[in-house]
Motif scaffolding. Structure first.
Motif, short mmCIF file in Angstrom:
data_model
loop_
_atom_site.label_atom_id
_atom_site.label_comp_id
_atom_site.label_asym_id
_atom_site.label_seq_id
_atom_site.Cartn_x
_atom_site.Cartn_y
_atom_site.Cartn_z
N SER A 1 26.56 -25.53 22.97
CA SER A 1 26.93 -26.31 21.78
C SER A 1 28.40 -26.72 21.77
O SER A 1 28.80 -27.56 20.96
N THR A 2 29.21 -26.13 22.63
CA THR A 2 30.64 -26.46 22.64
C THR A 2 31.11 -26.93 24.01
O THR A 2 31.37 -28.10 24.23
N VAL A 3 31.15 -26.00 24.95
CA VAL A 3 31.70 -26.29 26.28
C VAL A 3 30.88 -27.33 27.02
O VAL A 3 31.42 -28.27 27.61
N PHE A 4 29.56 -27.19 26.98
CA PHE A 4 28.68 -28.06 27.76
C PHE A 4 28.78 -29.53 27.34
O PHE A 4 28.86 -30.42 28.18
N LEU A 5 28.79 -29.79 26.03
CA LEU A 5 28.77 -31.17 25.54
C LEU A 5 29.98 -31.98 26.00
O LEU A 5 29.85 -33.10 26.47
N GLN A 6 31.17 -31.41 25.86
CA GLN A 6 32.36 -32.15 26.27
C GLN A 6 32.46 -32.30 27.78
O GLN A 6 32.96 -33.30 28.29
N ASN A 7 31.92 -31.29 28.51
CA ASN A 7 32.03 -31.34 29.96
C ASN A 7 31.01 -32.24 30.63
O ASN A 7 31.11 -32.50 31.83
N ILE A 8 30.01 -32.70 29.86
CA ILE A 8 29.07 -33.69 30.40
C ILE A 8 29.83 -34.93 30.86
O ILE A 8 29.50 -35.56 31.86
N ILE A 9 30.87 -35.28 30.11
CA ILE A 9 31.71 -36.43 30.45
C ILE A 9 32.93 -35.99 31.26
O ILE A 9 33.29 -36.63 32.24
N PHE A 10 33.53 -34.87 30.86
CA PHE A 10 34.80 -34.45 31.44
C PHE A 10 34.70 -34.18 32.94
O PHE A 10 35.51 -34.69 33.72
N ILE A 11 33.71 -33.39 33.35
CA ILE A 11 33.60 -32.99 34.76
C ILE A 11 33.38 -34.20 35.69
O ILE A 11 34.10 -34.34 36.68
N PRO A 12 32.39 -35.08 35.39
CA PRO A 12 32.22 -36.25 36.27
C PRO A 12 33.47 -37.13 36.32
O PRO A 12 33.77 -37.71 37.38
N CYS A 13 34.20 -37.21 35.20
CA CYS A 13 35.42 -38.03 35.17
C CYS A 13 36.49 -37.47 36.11
O CYS A 13 37.13 -38.21 36.86
N ILE A 14 36.69 -36.16 36.05
CA ILE A 14 37.69 -35.52 36.89
C ILE A 14 37.33 -35.67 38.37
O ILE A 14 38.19 -35.98 39.21
N ILE A 15 36.05 -35.47 38.68
CA ILE A 15 35.62 -35.60 40.08
C ILE A 15 35.74 -37.05 40.55
O ILE A 15 36.20 -37.32 41.66
N ALA A 16 35.33 -38.01 39.69
CA ALA A 16 35.42 -39.43 40.05
C ALA A 16 36.86 -39.86 40.27
O ALA A 16 37.17 -40.62 41.20
N LEU A 17 37.77 -39.38 39.42
CA LEU A 17 39.18 -39.73 39.57
C LEU A 17 39.75 -39.12 40.84
O LEU A 17 40.58 -39.74 41.53
N SER A 18 39.31 -37.93 41.18
CA SER A 18 39.75 -37.27 42.41
C SER A 18 39.24 -38.02 43.64
O SER A 18 39.98 -38.20 44.62
N VAL A 19 38.00 -38.47 43.57
CA VAL A 19 37.42 -39.26 44.67
C VAL A 19 38.18 -40.56 44.84
O VAL A 19 38.46 -40.99 45.97
N SER A 20 38.55 -41.19 43.72
CA SER A 20 39.32 -42.43 43.79
C SER A 20 40.66 -42.19 44.48
O SER A 20 41.12 -43.02 45.29
N GLY A 21 41.29 -41.05 44.18
CA GLY A 21 42.55 -40.70 44.83
C GLY A 21 42.37 -40.47 46.32
O GLY A 21 43.21 -40.89 47.13
N MET A 22 41.27 -39.83 46.69
CA MET A 22 40.99 -39.59 48.11
C MET A 22 40.74 -40.92 48.83
O MET A 22 41.19 -41.11 49.98
N ARG A 23 40.03 -41.84 48.18
CA ARG A 23 39.79 -43.16 48.77
C ARG A 23 41.11 -43.88 49.02
O ARG A 23 41.30 -44.51 50.06
N LEU A 24 42.02 -43.78 48.05
CA LEU A 24 43.32 -44.41 48.19
C LEU A 24 44.08 -43.79 49.37
O LEU A 24 44.66 -44.51 50.19
N HIS A 25 44.04 -42.47 49.44
CA HIS A 25 44.71 -41.76 50.54
C HIS A 25 44.15 -42.19 51.89
O HIS A 25 44.91 -42.50 52.82
N ASN A 26 42.83 -42.24 52.01
CA ASN A 26 42.19 -42.64 53.27
C ASN A 26 42.50 -44.08 53.63
O ASN A 26 42.71 -44.42 54.80
N SER A 27 42.53 -44.94 52.61
CA SER A 27 42.83 -46.37 52.83
C SER A 27 44.25 -46.56 53.37
O SER A 27 44.47 -47.35 54.28
#
Length: 216
Positions: free
Chosen positions: A143-169
């Protein structure tokens, strides 16, 4: 007229889904890497809380118990202050990830940030369950942690992947033109993810306290 708008909206949603699935598919390896790092962080957090000293365990227990008691006693909580604080923290986190992803040596820091966020999540979940018991703890987390992390976790991972793509590029092609285009793409992605993180803050704060009280 309404049917046209509906069809247009449906078409736009389909395009967005296609773009997201295409992005994930083309960067599947990077998503797997950061997901594994995040999961390792969760496991370490769970192991850590299960091996804390008795005094530390009591401190954690008292903190969570007092938080729940304050909700049950209906103590005044300024939601706007909490919302501003949550949004500020998420924006700062997004900026840090954007900046670290935009530097060649900063990508290692991104790995550590993702692992640390996983550690925090594992630590929180394990602490709540240890304090409230298995079923009440799970309900509290959902009821608390899970709801906010539905969006939070994918966002953090996606932003990290974007940074890795930039690094590789940049590693593949160090021409100024390529660096400018890559940084611009990374920045656009970061802005979009930052807005999504603001949404996760709103979800986090706007959860009715009554729901938590009833569950516990």
């Amino acid at each position: 007229m309404n049917r046209r708008r509906y069809n247009k909206l449906r078409s736009n949603n389909s395009r967005i889904k296609e773009v997201i699935f295409s992005h994930v598919e083309s960067n599947l390896r990077e998503y797997i890497i950061f997901t594994v790092i995040f999961l390792i962080g969760i496991i370490v957090g769970v192991i850590f809380i299960n091996n804390v000293s008795e005094n530390q365990g009591l401190e954690i227990n008292n903190y969570i118990t007092s938080f729940i008691s304050s909700l049950k006693e209906n103590k005044e909580i300024n939601d706007m202050v909490l919302l501003k604080d949550s949004i500020k923290k998420n924006i700062v986190l997004a900026i840090i990830l954007w900046f670290m992803g935009s530097t060649v040596i900063g990508i290692s820091i991104v790995y550590l940030i993702v692992a640390f966020r996983g550690f925090c999540l594992g630590y929180t979940i394990s602490s709540v369950i240890a304090t409230c018991g298995l079923w009440k703890g799970i309900l509290f987390v959902l009821s608390t942690v899970f709801l906010q992390n539905i969006i939070f976790i994918p966002c953090i991972i996606a932003l990290s992947v974007s940074g890795m793509r930039l690094h590789n590029s940049i590693m593949k092609d160090r021409r100024k033109e390529n660096i400018k285009v890559s940084v611009l793409k990374h920045s656009i992605v970061s802005i979009g993810i930052m807005l999504a993180l603001v949404l996760s803050s709103i979800i986090k704060i706007e959860i009715p306290h009554r729901l938590i009280v009833n569950l516990l």
